[in-house]
Design an enzyme around this catalytic site. Sequence first.
Site, PDB file in Angstrom:
ATOM      1  CB  CYS A 144      -2.148   3.754   9.710  1.00 28.61           C
ATOM      2  SG  CYS A 144      -3.512   4.364  10.727  1.00 28.61           S
ATOM      3  NE  ARG A 179      -3.445  -0.030   2.892  1.00 27.06           N
ATOM      4  CZ  ARG A 179      -4.015   0.124   4.087  1.00 27.06           C
ATOM      5  NH1 ARG A 179      -3.911  -0.838   5.001  1.00 27.06           N
ATOM      6  NH2 ARG A 179      -4.677   1.227   4.360  1.00 27.06           N
TER       7      ARG A 179
END
Length: 276
Positions: A237, A178
């Site tokens: 995050c 990611r």
Amino acid sequence: MSDILISALELGQRLEQPDPPTLLDASLPNSPIAPFVPEDGRTLPGALEFDIERVFSDPDAPFPHTLPALEALQQACGQLGLSLDDEIVVFDNRGVFSAPRAYWLLTQAGFTHVRLLDGGLPGWVAQSLPVQQGFSEPTPLSTPPVLKANPSVVSVDDVQANIASPRFTLVDARSAGRFSGQAPEPRPELASGHVPGACNLPFGDVLENGHFKSPEAIGQLLHERGLSSEDHLTFSCGSGITACILWVAAELAGFEHLSLFDGSWTAWVMSGRHQE
């Protein structure tokens, strides 16, 4: 900072003593759980529900899991009967996943005796310790606690300004895929990738079998990324949950200059900064 964590066995002994700690179950209802802990409503004896999704997040914010306004946070803590000097233990049903968010939220608001159950509910069950079905009912306070505004929150604008004039190092807790942009985000409407200048430390790297690694091992992971205890670290995050795992890990390793990008990658993408 080893007093951040408490083991299942130590907590079990503490619960048998006078004035046991208040237990807060900070599990997320939509998070995968350990295969040996069925999602059947089990929790620790006497545990109260610390509802991150519906209560301890701002319902009007454009991003998920956003820190609630101070007055709302005070009311929510008052409804749970939480006083600033209470001994509190937070945990979740993944081992270590969402409970660090509760730890961060409470400690930054002024609660002084908050610990994290290392291993969470799975670690508790693995020791054959007693459980109960469903949450206990709280005893609300007549007057909510007087909390302080969270001093550690970093905004999208702060992160943007930091690219040109670095004041902190942004540490991203998402997976390497990611972070690199090679793997999709769980939210399909979001592009993957990372904020320019950020470094990547997937939250799973600081954990082992649902527990935190040793402070020495965590310190080595941070050192390998060129980080020292004198640095100012800001954690990010997807939406502010697993960034708090890195927050706790950094505290365990002796880091003190910490911030949290509360909106995290979701806020960055939705603001359009990733296209600039």
